[in-house]
Design an enzyme around this catalytic site. Structure first.
Site, PDB file in Angstrom:
ATOM      1  N   GLY A 366       0.826  -1.196   0.000  1.00  0.00           N
ATOM      2  CA  GLY A 366       0.000   0.000   0.000  1.00  0.00           C
ATOM      3  C   GLY A 366       0.855   1.239   0.000  1.00  0.00           C
ATOM      4  O   GLY A 366       2.086   1.173  -0.039  1.00  0.00           O
ATOM      5  N   CYS A 367       0.233   2.400   0.083  1.00  0.00           N
ATOM      6  CA  CYS A 367       0.992   3.653   0.025  1.00  0.00           C
ATOM      7  C   CYS A 367       1.826   3.875   1.277  1.00  0.00           C
ATOM      8  O   CYS A 367       2.764   4.659   1.270  1.00  0.00           O
ATOM      9  CB  CYS A 367       0.046   4.830  -0.219  1.00  0.00           C
ATOM     10  SG  CYS A 367      -1.130   5.110   1.098  1.00  0.00           S
ATOM     11  N   THR A 368       1.482   3.185   2.361  1.00  0.00           N
ATOM     12  CA  THR A 368       2.264   3.341   3.600  1.00  0.00           C
ATOM     13  C   THR A 368       3.137   2.136   3.894  1.00  0.00           C
ATOM     14  O   THR A 368       3.799   2.101   4.923  1.00  0.00           O
ATOM     15  CB  THR A 368       1.327   3.571   4.801  1.00  0.00           C
ATOM     16  OG1 THR A 368       0.476   2.426   4.947  1.00  0.00           O
ATOM     17  CG2 THR A 368       0.508   4.810   4.617  1.00  0.00           C
TER      18      THR A 368
END
Length: 392
Positions: A366-368
């Protein structure tokens, strides 16, 4: 008039006001703190370092003491107290002797090596809002295992923050490999009674893991990372306006902190320009007034009381010689939910922990960071399985 000024009462009042003034300047010091500066090794020359000392001395809160290879026909011509040495090695030896004898309260040096277990805590100025941000850590290494080193770095960063006037520093963990393990370990310390105040990312999804946006804004007071990444960040933050050859912003790579480290030595690089060297002198003066070495010992003792040693032992690589059990994936389902907070190095094992619980899972990014992807209906059950297995 002269008789009045020389009266015992007026003399006592004058001494009291002097003590008050000195106390404001130096905390427990009744004088400006004496901070050494080694002069050998800079890419910008000795004059640049002397200018830095002059900048730092203007505050009146510190007295620079120069250690280098400069010579004057008359020693009184030197801009500050000067101790002449023939080379860098002799300069470091003299610096250590002066620190041990109490002639210096701290020192700023280049090319100074710390033993394994000691790492430096630096401070930068972030560009978006001009905020100061402590980077823990920037040189050296606190531990040979990166997750263990980063947990120790957090303690060092908190110690420096508290020693220099931030009693309740906010803490964020840079979103690099092992970040999830480090955050989990710090939360275990909190459960054990050690005080860590996590910050929240400025991004909409929040969390204690810091992304690039958070660094530019200076979201945490203390940013926890490994020292190699921290060193790179120091160089970028200090010289992004100059093309890289001249460090113009910040307060240097900071003091070395770790078990057994008794001398207060702060680090600058060969590329550090006068503004950074002056900032480094001021930072080490602040650390001397706040007795950062003693503060680190206090923080370390509190962390150990909260279970630090056991937590670090749990971060060591597993040495199980048994062959890995084959796990078969359950029937595939639509994965319309995700669980984050699993370290990248553990992500495949986390997926199999879900499989063992009868939950179909896939891995993704994911983006994190890494995520375990599962059906929305299985999310709570999967989270419980991952928590039970120690992945979140």
């Amino acid at each position: 008039m002269s008789e009045l000024n020389s009266s015992p009462l007026n003399q006592a009042l004058a001494e009291a006001f002097t003590d008050m003034s000195d106390g404001l300047l130096g905390g427990s010091f009744k004088r400006p703190v004496r901070i050494g500066l080694t002069l050998i090794g800079s890419e910008h020359g000795t004059d640049e370092l002397i200018y830095a000392a002059q900048l730092a001395a203007r505050s009146g809160k510190l007295e620079p003491v120069l250690i280098g290879d400069m010579s004057y026909e008359n020693q009184e011509e030197a801009p500050f107290e000067l101790h002449t040495v023939k080379d860098m090695h002799d300069g470091h030896l003299l610096m250590e002797q002066m620190l041990d004898s109490g002639e210096l309260d701290g020192c700023v040096a280049m090319h100074y090596g710390f033993p394994l277990g000691v790492s430096t805590v630096g401070k930068v100025i972030t560009p978006a809002k001009g905020r100061e941000m402590i980077i823990a850590t920037t040189t050296g290494t606190a531990d040979t295992l990166r997750p263990a080193a980063m947990v120790k770095n957090a303690i060092s960063g908190i110690a420096m923050a508290r020693a220099t006037g931030i009693e309740e520093p906010t803490v964020g963990v840079l979103n690099v490999d092992n970040a999830a393990q480090v955050e989990r370990s710090l939360r275990q310390l909190i459960e054990g009674g050690y005080k860590v105040r996590f910050t929240e990312s400025a991004r909409a999804d929040g969390g204690a893991l810091m992304r690039g946006n958070d660094l530019l804004q200076g979201v945490p007071d203390v940013l926890v990372t490994d020292s190699l990444t921290g060193n790179l960040m120091m160089k970028v933050f200090s010289s992004y306006t100059t093309g890289g050859s001249y460090e113009a912003l910040g307060q240097g790579y900071g003091p070395g902190l770790g078990e057994g480290q008794e001398r207060l030595v702060g680090i600058i690089s060969r590329a550090s320009g006068a503004p950074v060297v002056a900032g480094a002198l001021q930072l080490i003066a602040d650390c001397a007034r706040g007795d950062v070495i003693a503060r680190f010992k206090e923080e370390l003792a509190a962390a150990k009381k909260a279970g630090l040693d056991e937590i670090l032992a749990g971060l060591a690589p597993k040495t199980d010689s048994k062959p890995k059990e084959a796990v078969t994936a359950p029937a595939e389902t639509v994965t319309d939910a995700e669980i984050g907070g699993v370290d990248i190095l553990d992500i495949e094992d986390a997926k199999e922990a879900c499989w063992k619980a009868g939950i179909f899972a896939k891995t993704g990014m994911g983006c994190t960071g890494p995520i375990v992807m599962i059906a929305a209906a299985d999310k709570d059950k999967a989270a419980e399985a991952l928590k039970e297995a120690g992945f979140i």
